[in-house]
Design an enzyme around this catalytic site. Structure first.
Site, short mmCIF file in Angstrom:
data_model
loop_
_atom_site.label_atom_id
_atom_site.label_comp_id
_atom_site.label_asym_id
_atom_site.label_seq_id
_atom_site.Cartn_x
_atom_site.Cartn_y
_atom_site.Cartn_z
N GLU A 2 74.75 31.22 -41.61
CA GLU A 2 75.03 30.12 -40.70
C GLU A 2 75.41 30.68 -39.32
OE1 GLU A 2 78.14 28.15 -42.90
OE2 GLU A 2 76.85 27.96 -44.65
N GLU A 29 76.01 27.45 -48.62
CA GLU A 29 76.24 28.83 -49.06
C GLU A 29 75.51 29.11 -50.37
OE1 GLU A 29 78.52 26.66 -48.04
OE2 GLU A 29 79.17 27.53 -46.13
N GLN A 79 80.14 32.59 -43.61
CA GLN A 79 80.89 32.53 -42.35
C GLN A 79 82.37 32.88 -42.50
OE1 GLN A 79 81.00 28.78 -39.66
NE2 GLN A 79 79.26 29.97 -39.01
N PHE A 80 82.98 32.40 -43.57
CA PHE A 80 84.36 32.76 -43.92
C PHE A 80 84.39 32.93 -45.44
CE2 PHE A 80 85.10 30.74 -39.85
CZ PHE A 80 86.20 31.40 -39.32
N ALA A 81 85.18 33.86 -45.92
CA ALA A 81 85.27 34.05 -47.38
C ALA A 81 85.75 32.77 -48.05
CB ALA A 81 86.21 35.21 -47.71
N ASP A 82 86.51 31.97 -47.32
CA ASP A 82 86.99 30.69 -47.84
C ASP A 82 85.84 29.75 -48.18
OD1 ASP A 82 90.03 30.83 -46.26
OD2 ASP A 82 88.36 31.97 -45.45
N ILE A 110 82.91 30.78 -49.56
CA ILE A 110 81.98 31.44 -50.46
C ILE A 110 81.89 30.71 -51.81
CG2 ILE A 110 83.58 33.06 -51.57
CD1 ILE A 110 81.42 35.25 -51.12
N HIS A 142 90.64 29.43 -43.47
CA HIS A 142 90.06 30.53 -42.69
C HIS A 142 90.86 31.82 -42.90
CE1 HIS A 142 89.01 26.80 -40.45
NE2 HIS A 142 87.85 27.39 -40.27
C1 LIG Z 1 81.74 25.08 -46.92
C2 LIG Z 1 81.83 25.39 -45.47
N1 LIG Z 1 80.93 26.20 -44.88
C3 LIG Z 1 81.02 26.54 -43.58
C4 LIG Z 1 82.04 26.05 -42.80
C5 LIG Z 1 82.16 26.46 -41.33
N2 LIG Z 1 81.85 25.35 -40.45
C6 LIG Z 1 82.82 24.54 -39.96
S1 LIG Z 1 82.21 23.28 -39.07
C7 LIG Z 1 80.61 23.82 -39.27
C8 LIG Z 1 79.48 23.05 -38.67
C9 LIG Z 1 79.40 21.65 -39.25
O1 LIG Z 1 78.44 20.92 -38.55
P1 LIG Z 1 78.19 19.37 -38.83
O2 LIG Z 1 78.26 19.12 -40.28
O3 LIG Z 1 76.98 18.96 -38.13
O4 LIG Z 1 79.48 18.65 -38.22
P2 LIG Z 1 79.92 18.59 -36.69
O5 LIG Z 1 80.80 19.76 -36.44
O6 LIG Z 1 78.72 18.56 -35.85
O7 LIG Z 1 80.72 17.33 -36.57
C10 LIG Z 1 80.59 24.98 -40.03
C11 LIG Z 1 79.37 25.72 -40.41
C12 LIG Z 1 82.98 25.20 -43.44
N3 LIG Z 1 84.00 24.66 -42.78
N4 LIG Z 1 82.85 24.88 -44.76
#
Ligand SMILES: Cc1ncc(C[n+]2csc(CCOP(=O)(O)OP(=O)(O)O)c2C)c(N)n1
Ligand SMILES: Cc1ncc(C[n+]2csc(CCOP(=O)(O)OP(=O)(O)O)c2C)c(N)n1
Ligand SMILES: [Mg+2]
Ligand SMILES: [Mg+2]
Lengths: 353, 413, 353, 413
Positions: free
Chosen positions: C43, C74, C96-99, C101, C143
């Site tokens: 990601e 993931e 992106q973060f181990a949390d 996974i 995180h």
């Molecule tokens: C399971 C998981 N994977 C990755 C992340 C890291 N992460 C946080 S916000 C984000 C983007 C999310 O985008 P979207 O669903 O379009 O929501 P928006 O931020 O645009 O409102 C990511 C990849 C996370 N929080 N949880």
């Protein structure tokens, strides 16, 4: 020392024999009857009564709206159950095999286990996740795993495993009533009878076993308390699930004055009972089916060592499954059976302090 | 208060009349066959229809008629009969305690046989446990397959896997997993890799309709859509997932194929018991993928005529005689009748083929058991237990192996 | 004893300073260049270069078809990577973060870790899964986690964590070249500089640190070998990741003749180096950030006890994160900082045998 | 060989001309409004269209016109302005180091404001981190929200959560998770429980278009379909997921709303910057759910005008000025203009409202910081670190707490 033998049951009449399947079924039946917030859900648990028959006839008795067949999506089942909790229900989820719990790992670790903490108890997840675990049934690598360690490490979820019908029923009722989430592992090899680790002997049944005398009514066995299954003074065997029976058989075969502790709960762990025993005997063997490396035995060993270091007369020893996936054809080479436990005990007793 | 929750309707339970009125049937030949580069939305009528080639008179009709020569049809028939014969024999072997477990594909043989014949030999297959036909079509040795079932000294899995969890790197068939649906995103990843390398091989994967509820199904569709992965993704809708009716996977009044266009890949709903229809749909999807127009989701409408596995007893949850009235019939009977209609087959040929296959299976079994069975004459080296966890045996596993070998020596083994 | 200081690098010119981000970036850049089967996916890893910039400019240099932005799934990423392996590629996946996974846990445990075994090596999964872990960055509970233990328990996957730029690059190259799957944890608190556990001190940078002298070219640091980061004879501190630096600081603050072992690999674990040291010093402190209960420290403790029992002069002690989710505001009450390590060392040295 | 993999097209990167030609726009009023019990397939045109009420002249037109009174419209405007004002102020507080992290919802305020007003107070909300408007619309105290951001002594999360991870059991809003998409199946489970209990409350959940790729999105849709769960499932398609364009979630040439009918639940694609359209769609879906016709998947087409979070710099991956040319405009500007067109609002009222909200936020901030900030005057009891892991503190945690308290005493804290 907390010993289950002293526990009382409420309103129980004659004490019939139940195997673990019947005991677990009875626990759910009672809780579905007593508490209208209890629902049961999982793959094949409804009309069919579960692939191990543990939910047999519950749907017929309590209806299709309280005993739900679900889509095959372990993550979805647990996710939906969390939402049900937020709406006041107390779901009892079945994951068909512990080997198939991993798709639900994120919901369990990130949601179930954290919800109370992150919301400062505004929301909680009092659900129970039942799942058959362990080997010995020629199930191959995807019907035999013992993944308790990867849950015990996660703060916020209780993890337990009964080893007999009496505990199974009492602990399952306690789990359903518990306001914390409980992961309830059921060692499937001993559903129908105890197993001493010798596959070539005819299968035993629970009939006649003291701990198969299970009251028909409501009673609980508190979570977080170990049971001293056999008293002894020469060595302490710390174990749980199927391996309780293997350990007892090994101790008996060696005619060894071993104390056998069935921990029953991994989380919370009854360190007092365990440490008390090891301090007394000075020797400790840990026995579990799961792979050794970073398994739950490691925590047991570390904790015991921390509490009993000055009383230890020999290194704490682990007998476990090998550090490999569970192999179909080599089941009895893999499984930590009576002989392996006996050998470890002999070595442990031979060590001089 | 009364529950307002909708509970999917199961048309018939034991003791009730079988009822397949919920299965939406379309006449053979009625579905149009668009060009392989049709935009995704152009497949919506096909995802909601039912592609059929064989009509009630056993003739091949309509635009999906694949125009196969008789030899190919006979080859298909042979693969299906071999599948069924092998299945029956292994089920008996399980009942006799010679193997620990088995899963038949009775009633769904066309799904695997026709697809394997429609795909190219180098296309990579990611089967579920009920696609044994793929292995037969690709010509795997029966002795090898049986040896896996027996966990004997010739077992391709070296004793590590439950029966039916075959693989064949040589014949481009991935290792079957006991965990449902995991192969679906893997197939898409394989296809992505083929595309990255600029190769024209494609992948194909299969799962049951019940397994579509799993996360991996969604991951596969998402990745396939995003990268236009050259994959053919097959849902085998055999109406049941152990005791769970397909309505519990979302099949009530909705086709599974429609999930394809829903997310942006082509979708086809196919008569899974019609060898020609499965062939034609697979060939269309394969060509579409190979030419760079992306993945297709194919739903094969069929019926699991046998038990889920040797551990299952379906009479506990469905009427005993459902298969007799299954509206799409028996794939073997239908292809046989078609060949006879074509004048390319007769009862005598059929009996001879059945006997030949029977003998082949018997001979293979005799050879396979000569390499041992799980309980008799089992000779796999127990150190194999520790190998292949990693490429090289780490010291910790070496120590565990030595401990086991000592224990076995003591046990007298 | 295996010491990284003796490792050679190939074709390296002047030795510039790199932080861990640059070192990891360089490892991937080199491997993308050397081996056309290597692909990077995850990601935000492509155009953007990753939220921690670890994949910066790799897409620009190697193209959108080898450095892939992916959907946020993931489980899908790892699932697709397994398929890529079956088609001859060597994917390097970023979580992106181990949390985050856990949604991939099933693909990792049931597929990645088992594939070689179940197929008798007909199919293998030589992928590398990189993921930033650990706390100290005010990231709150999603995180900051250190979930290494729930992977170390799973047979069939290597699990490693470097603690400095030199190891980070050499180990990542080794991981990518490894024919077994490798879970590569990156302690994000030390991406930009070492951290001794005192949040109020100004941030340090890697500049000037011996282990930030990172050759520009190709070299490997073998997996499965612990590093003796500091030699000593009074006590052995067994640790990894960020806590290597905290432990060094604590030992220095106490002016204690501590041997500090950076295990680097959890699986395979270099028991010889660790046990050799503890046998020598007779005392052992285990330090990690993850929660204690059934954490990786438990395995370390159990193994060390098994190997060094007769040489131990005091109980093996663990300093770890508390058994709670990672709390945002209480980060420095939670984090096992210098003082907590010092206190444990003092207690450990005070214990008499 | 050259790669044949399809890589989703990103219309514009930094330095390039913004290009929103990929966004399929439909004229206001053009979409039909079927009855709430329309069969799922009847919503296909809506899932592929775009429900809009406000036209270019700021009039409310067409069948989806919800006929709201001016007070309700003004209330909606106020919630949106409060959201934006609060967001700006908290972003500044983060820059000043008073809070550790923040996430604005700039440009998407209508999505939360209109939905919260369309739903009933007892309906249960399962927000993502970018639905702060739900909390404002439900009247949570700003001081409470700010105290969460500050992790101060009044923090509803007792210091345990990253800023913005609010909840409110009292106002029926679930705890926000940092793990994407997990709330989606939870919302469906909540709705299933409501149905089981025979209650008419429904649930609503939100996630970003990027998060639709996660497994939990699929689980939610599957369970919603199978049990006809009374839930409104919202996808906020703000075009970006951190640096990842919506094409990477499967949005290329396909609406996200179409996933609804794909799997068998209703789907609506809505102009997310049109307060009236969001209101109308939500009200329709809520009534459909409440009356027992099952869940609806709503895609809100909007644009994340700000950075992903205070840790993000969007100029690294997209043109700086995209929001200026975003074809669906600014939801605040559009609702304001509509009210003015109606004669129910003017610039003076607007300025007064803006000032009032500004003052409210300022006053709340002053009160909130009086309860401490993370670094100044922070007074949350550190034993809270150990509470609520379980209902009761187990002995092991009691011991760890005591160890910490001793350490803190030593540290002089
Ligand atoms: C399971 C998981 N994977 C990755 C992340 C890291 N992460 C946080 S916000 C984000 C983007 C999310 O985008 P979207 O669903 O379009 O929501 P928006 O931020 O645009 O409102 C990511 C990849 C996370 N929080 N949880
Ligand atoms: C992840 C996972 N969950 C549950 C199971 C147990 N299980 C094995 S087969 C099966 C039913 C699958 O049904 P379907 O996908 O329709 O395939 P079919 O058996 O009909 O071919 C179940 C629930 C499993 N193997 N893996
Ligand atoms: Mg099926
Ligand atoms: Mg987004």
């Amino acid at each position: 020392m907390n010993c289950w033998l002293s526990l009382q049951s409420e309103g129980s009449k004659a004490v019939p024999t139940m195997n673990m399947v019947q005991a677990l079924n009875s626990a759910m039946d009672i809780m579905l009857t007593r508490n209208s917030d209890v629902v049961v859900l999982g793959e094949d648990v409804g009309y069919f009564g579960g692939v191990f028959r543990v939910t047999e006839s519950l749907q017929k008795k309590h209806g299709t709206h309280r005993v739900l067949d679900t889509p095959i999506a372990e993550g979805g089942i647990v996710g939906a159950a969390v939402g049900m909790c937020a709406n006041g229900l107390r779901p009892v989820v079945e994951i068909q095999f512990a080997d198939y719990i991993y798709p639900a790992y994120d919901q369990i670790v990130s949601e179930v286990a954290r919800l109370r903490y992150r919301s400062a108890a505004a929301f909680t997840a009092p659900l129970t996740i039942r799942t058959p675990c362990g080997g010995g049934i020629r199930g191959g690598q995807t019907h035999s795993q013992s993944p308790e360690a990867v849950f015990a490490h996660v703060s916020g979820i209780k993890t337990v495993m009964p080893s007999n019908p009496y505990d199974a029923k009492g602990m399952l009722i306690a789990a359903i009533e518990d306001d914390d989430p409980v992961l309830f592992f059921e060692p499937k090899r001993i559903y129908n009878g105890p197993f001493d680790g010798e596959p070539d002997k005819p299968a035993q049944s629970w009939a006649g076993h003291l701990l198969a005398e299970v009251p028909e009514g409501y009673y609980t066995v508190p979570l977080g308390q170990a049971a001293v299954t056999r008293e002894g003074s020469a060595v302490t065997i710390v174990t749980y699930g199927t391996m309780v029976h293997v350990s007892l058989a090994a101790a008996a075969a060696l005619d060894l004055d071993a104390e056998v502790i069935d921990i029953r709960s991994m989380v919370p762990l009854d360190v007092d009972t365990i440490a008390g025993s090891v301090s007394k005997t000075g020797r400790c063997l840990i026995v579990h089916e799961a792979t050794r490396f970073a398994g739950f035995g490691a925590e047991l060993s570390a904790s015991i060592q921390e509490h009993c270091f000055w009383n230890l007369e020999a290194p704490i020893t682990r007998v476990t499954g090998w550090d490999t996936p569970y192999p179909h054809a080599f089941e009895w080479e893999y499984f930590p059976g009576k002989r392996r436990v006996m050998n470890a005990l002999r070595r442990l007793m031979g060590e001089q302090s | 208060m009364m529950s307002r929750l909708h509970i999917p309707v199961v048309p018939a339970r034991p003791g009730e009349q079988p009822d397949f009125s919920y299965v939406k049937i379309v006449a053979a030949g009625a579905c149009p066959r668009p060009p392989i580069d049709v935009p995704v939305l152009g497949t919506v009528p096909l995802a909601e229809g039912l592609i059929r080639v064989l009509d009630d008179e056993h003739r091949a009709v309509g635009p999906w008629e694949p125009k196969l020569d008789a030899d190919t049809l006979r080859r298909g028939l042979r693969v299906m009969i071999l599948t069924r014969t092998f299945d029956d024999r292994m089920q008996r072997a399980q009942r006799q305690g010679r193997i620990t477990f088995y899963m038949r594909s009775l009633g769904e043989e066309a799904v695997s046989a026709a697809a394997a014949i429609a795909l190219r030999d180098r296309d990579m297959l990611f089967p579920s446990y009920r696609n044994q036909g793929l292995f037969f079509a690709r010509g795997l040795s029966l002795v090898d397959l049986m040896s896996q079932l027996l966990s004997n000294s010739r077992d391709m899995c070296k004793g590590r896997q439950l029966p039916v969890m075959y693989h064949s790197a040589e014949r481009h068939i991935f290792s079957i997993s006991g965990n449902l649906a995991t192969q679906f995103p893997q197939a898409v990843g394989w296809a992505m890799a083929a595309a990255i390398k600029g190769e024209t091989d494609i992948s194909a994967a299969w799962l049951g309709e019940g397994s579509t509820a799993e996360a991996d199904f969604h991951h596969a569709l998402t990745f396939a859509k995003v990268y236009k992965a050259p994959a053919v993704l097959n849902i085998v809708n055999n109406q049941w997932a152990i005791s769970t009716f397909q309505g519990y996977a979302g099949g009530e009044q909705r086709s599974f194929a429609a999930r394809g266009p829903g997310i942006g890949i082509a979708g086809l709903r196919v008569d899974g018991n019609d060898f020609l229809a499965v062939y034609a749909a697979t060939a269309w999807a394969a060509e579409r993928a190979r030419e760079g127009h992306g993945a297709t989701l194919i739903e094969h409408v069929t019926y699991r005529a046998g038990a889920h596995s040797t551990s299952d007893d379906p009479t506990r949850y469905r009427p005993r005689d459902e298969f007799d009235v299954w509206p799409l019939g028996d794939p073997v009977v239908r292809l046989k009748a078609h060949l006879i209609t074509l004048g390319e087959w007769d009862e005598a040929c059929h009996t001879a083929l059945a006997r030949e296959v029977e003998e082949e299976v018997t001979a293979a079994w005799q050879e396979a058991v000569s390499f041992g069975t799980l309980n008799e004459g089992f000779r796999l080296d127990p150190s194999l237990l520790f190998e292949d966890v990693f490429k090289e045996l780490p010291p910790s596993l070496r120590a565990q192996r030595d401990e086991l070998l000592a224990e076995l020596a003591e046990r007298g083994q």
